[in-house]
Motif scaffolding. Structure first.
Motif, mmCIF file in Angstrom:
data_model
loop_
_atom_site.group_PDB
_atom_site.id
_atom_site.type_symbol
_atom_site.label_atom_id
_atom_site.label_comp_id
_atom_site.label_asym_id
_atom_site.label_seq_id
_atom_site.Cartn_x
_atom_site.Cartn_y
_atom_site.Cartn_z
ATOM 1 N N ALA A 84 0.710 -1.412 -0.101
ATOM 2 C CA ALA A 84 -0.051 -0.012 -0.083
ATOM 3 C C ALA A 84 0.714 1.314 0.076
ATOM 4 O O ALA A 84 0.543 2.218 -0.610
ATOM 5 C CB ALA A 84 -0.967 -0.037 1.382
ATOM 6 N N ALA A 85 1.956 1.394 0.729
ATOM 7 C CA ALA A 85 2.743 2.505 0.841
ATOM 8 C C ALA A 85 3.454 2.871 -0.624
ATOM 9 O O ALA A 85 3.602 4.009 -0.906
ATOM 10 C CB ALA A 85 3.599 2.271 2.110
ATOM 11 N N LEU A 86 4.047 1.763 -1.255
ATOM 12 C CA LEU A 86 4.597 2.081 -2.452
ATOM 13 C C LEU A 86 3.535 2.374 -3.445
ATOM 14 O O LEU A 86 3.735 3.077 -4.182
ATOM 15 C CB LEU A 86 5.432 0.787 -2.897
ATOM 16 C CG LEU A 86 6.682 0.417 -2.298
ATOM 17 C CD1 LEU A 86 7.177 -1.013 -2.593
ATOM 18 C CD2 LEU A 86 7.645 1.403 -2.378
ATOM 19 N N ALA A 87 2.674 1.644 -3.568
ATOM 20 C CA ALA A 87 1.391 1.937 -4.559
ATOM 21 C C ALA A 87 0.827 3.505 -4.456
ATOM 22 O O ALA A 87 0.564 4.134 -5.312
ATOM 23 C CB ALA A 87 0.281 0.698 -4.434
ATOM 24 N N ALA A 88 0.925 3.784 -3.133
ATOM 25 C CA ALA A 88 0.284 5.467 -3.008
ATOM 26 C C ALA A 88 1.246 6.335 -3.250
ATOM 27 O O ALA A 88 1.023 7.413 -3.873
ATOM 28 C CB ALA A 88 -0.101 5.548 -1.375
ATOM 29 N N SER A 89 2.540 6.060 -3.238
ATOM 30 C CA SER A 89 3.751 6.873 -3.733
ATOM 31 C C SER A 89 4.199 6.847 -5.196
ATOM 32 O O SER A 89 4.839 7.466 -5.745
ATOM 33 C CB SER A 89 4.827 6.845 -2.833
ATOM 34 O OG SER A 89 5.480 5.596 -3.127
ATOM 35 N N GLY A 90 3.409 5.910 -5.976
ATOM 36 C CA GLY A 90 3.634 5.712 -7.312
ATOM 37 C C GLY A 90 4.898 4.764 -7.442
ATOM 38 O O GLY A 90 5.420 4.726 -8.620
ATOM 39 N N GLY A 91 5.337 4.126 -6.632
ATOM 40 C CA GLY A 91 6.394 3.092 -6.692
ATOM 41 C C GLY A 91 7.723 3.681 -6.081
ATOM 42 O O GLY A 91 7.620 4.893 -5.363
ATOM 43 N N PRO A 92 8.729 2.911 -5.730
ATOM 44 C CA PRO A 92 9.899 3.458 -5.035
ATOM 45 C C PRO A 92 10.553 4.660 -5.705
ATOM 46 O O PRO A 92 10.622 4.676 -6.884
ATOM 47 C CB PRO A 92 11.018 1.932 -4.890
ATOM 48 C CG PRO A 92 10.318 1.447 -6.152
ATOM 49 C CD PRO A 92 8.880 1.728 -6.398
ATOM 50 N N ILE A 93 11.226 5.437 -4.858
ATOM 51 C CA ILE A 93 11.863 6.531 -5.132
ATOM 52 C C ILE A 93 13.195 6.168 -5.227
ATOM 53 O O ILE A 93 13.946 5.913 -3.868
ATOM 54 C CB ILE A 93 11.568 7.870 -4.379
ATOM 55 C CG1 ILE A 93 10.126 8.279 -4.497
ATOM 56 C CG2 ILE A 93 12.604 9.002 -5.118
ATOM 57 C CD1 ILE A 93 9.727 9.339 -3.857
ATOM 58 N N LEU A 94 14.021 5.965 -6.076
ATOM 59 C CA LEU A 94 15.305 5.706 -6.263
ATOM 60 C C LEU A 94 16.321 7.103 -6.384
ATOM 61 O O LEU A 94 16.225 7.779 -7.509
ATOM 62 C CB LEU A 94 15.565 4.880 -7.585
ATOM 63 C CG LEU A 94 14.717 3.456 -7.507
ATOM 64 C CD1 LEU A 94 15.074 2.630 -8.765
ATOM 65 C CD2 LEU A 94 15.048 2.635 -6.410
ATOM 66 N N ALA A 95 16.899 7.264 -5.183
ATOM 67 C CA ALA A 95 17.973 8.369 -5.132
ATOM 68 C C ALA A 95 18.849 7.775 -4.054
ATOM 69 O O ALA A 95 18.787 6.983 -3.523
ATOM 70 C CB ALA A 95 17.122 9.552 -4.635
ATOM 71 N N PRO A 96 20.204 8.531 -4.378
ATOM 72 C CA PRO A 96 21.280 8.030 -3.102
ATOM 73 C C PRO A 96 20.772 8.225 -1.897
ATOM 74 O O PRO A 96 20.262 9.286 -1.552
ATOM 75 C CB PRO A 96 22.316 9.134 -3.835
ATOM 76 C CG PRO A 96 22.111 9.502 -5.073
ATOM 77 C CD PRO A 96 20.507 9.403 -5.123
ATOM 78 N N GLY A 97 20.926 7.258 -1.055
ATOM 79 C CA GLY A 97 20.592 7.426 0.234
ATOM 80 C C GLY A 97 19.168 7.156 0.518
ATOM 81 O O GLY A 97 18.647 7.365 1.720
ATOM 82 N N SER A 98 18.142 6.800 -0.434
ATOM 83 C CA SER A 98 17.073 6.754 -0.186
ATOM 84 C C SER A 98 16.715 5.579 0.608
ATOM 85 O O SER A 98 17.220 4.560 0.530
ATOM 86 C CB SER A 98 15.979 6.877 -1.384
ATOM 87 O OG SER A 98 16.399 5.632 -2.168
ATOM 88 N N LYS A 99 15.719 5.632 1.372
ATOM 89 C CA LYS A 99 15.287 4.528 2.362
ATOM 90 C C LYS A 99 13.774 4.064 1.859
ATOM 91 O O LYS A 99 12.914 4.861 1.724
ATOM 92 C CB LYS A 99 15.288 4.730 3.775
ATOM 93 C CG LYS A 99 16.784 4.942 4.075
ATOM 94 C CD LYS A 99 16.591 5.428 5.522
ATOM 95 C CE LYS A 99 17.976 5.806 6.288
ATOM 96 N NZ LYS A 99 18.812 6.617 5.423
ATOM 97 N N ILE A 100 13.870 2.924 1.691
ATOM 98 C CA ILE A 100 12.281 2.212 1.241
ATOM 99 C C ILE A 100 11.754 1.300 2.231
ATOM 100 O O ILE A 100 12.343 0.073 2.245
ATOM 101 C CB ILE A 100 12.299 1.898 -0.135
ATOM 102 C CG1 ILE A 100 12.974 2.981 -1.146
ATOM 103 C CG2 ILE A 100 10.958 1.347 -0.766
ATOM 104 C CD1 ILE A 100 13.375 2.311 -2.594
ATOM 105 N N GLY A 101 10.876 1.270 2.643
ATOM 106 C CA GLY A 101 10.066 0.436 3.606
ATOM 107 C C GLY A 101 9.287 -0.416 2.620
ATOM 108 O O GLY A 101 8.495 -0.120 1.797
ATOM 109 N N VAL A 102 9.347 -1.814 2.936
ATOM 110 C CA VAL A 102 8.689 -2.845 2.127
ATOM 111 C C VAL A 102 7.785 -3.692 3.312
ATOM 112 O O VAL A 102 8.279 -3.925 4.131
ATOM 113 C CB VAL A 102 9.145 -3.528 1.176
ATOM 114 C CG1 VAL A 102 9.788 -2.466 0.071
ATOM 115 C CG2 VAL A 102 10.452 -4.302 1.796
ATOM 116 N N GLU A 103 6.899 -4.544 2.752
ATOM 117 C CA GLU A 103 5.865 -5.362 3.494
ATOM 118 C C GLU A 103 6.647 -6.729 3.326
ATOM 119 O O GLU A 103 6.695 -7.299 4.520
ATOM 120 C CB GLU A 103 4.540 -5.579 3.020
ATOM 121 C CG GLU A 103 3.786 -4.124 3.454
ATOM 122 C CD GLU A 103 2.519 -4.434 3.299
ATOM 123 O OE1 GLU A 103 1.923 -5.417 2.594
ATOM 124 O OE2 GLU A 103 1.788 -3.588 3.229
#
Length: 181
Positions: A84-103
């Motif tokens: 749900a979190a990734l779908a709401a944001s339109g997918g993961p944001i790939l940038a240096p140092g980004s943090k992506i929480g997944v289920e």
């Protein structure tokens, strides 16, 4: 257009002036070849014509290398649409140092596409092959191929680079250039 007529025109400060007018009983063709491969063929060739298939392959390889490099610089990312979190944001944001929480631990996967090292090797091989085929290598461009060689080896290297040019000039001296002049 005047068929079977040759006209010489002088151009000067006072304008154009016909200086010679010659009618021919039959039409003349001046034919010249850089390289004549078959004695019974009216068509000639050249190093560039012989190198054309290699140049096309090199162009294709460079295009694929650039596409692969672009895909590796910004690779496609596969993610779980059910997160749900990734779908709401339109997918993961790939940038240096980004943090992506997944289920789930398999939630995000970056795809590695192509073998850039292999494509670079292919491009280098085709480039060298094209240079050898067309005769445009380092020594013909005036560069030294080796830094430490004997004077005799340097003379041999210099003479090899001149052979094709001398052959062409000699052929022009008895070829179409004298007919035209």
């Amino acid at each position: 257009f005047l068929p079977r007529v040759r006209v010489w025109v002088a151009v000067g400060a006072n304008g154009h002036r016909v200086i010679r007018f010659e009618e021919k009983s039959e039409f003349e063709h001046v034919i010249g070849h850089y390289i004549r491969e078959h004695i019974d063929s009216p068509y000639g060739s050249s190093p560039l014509m012989k190198g054309r298939p290699v140049q096309e392959a090199l162009t294709e390889a460079v295009n694929r290398l650039m596409a692969g490099a672009a895909l590796n610089a910004e690779p496609p990312v596969i993610y779980d649409r059910q997160d749900a979190a990734l779908a709401a944001s339109g997918g993961p944001i790939l940038a240096p140092g980004s943090k992506i929480g997944v289920e789930s631990l398999d939630g995000i996967r970056v795809e590695q596409i192509g073998d850039l090292a292999g494509m670079v090797g292919t491009v280098q091989f085709l480039k060298k092959f094209y240079e050898e085929l067309t005769g445009v290598d380092d020594s013909r461009r005036g560069e030294q191929t080796r830094s430490h060689t004997t004077a005799y080896a340097k003379n041999v290297e210099a003479s090899r680079t001149q052979v094709r040019t001398e052959t062409f000039v000699t052929a022009q001296q008895s070829g179409p250039m004298t007919t035209i002049l």
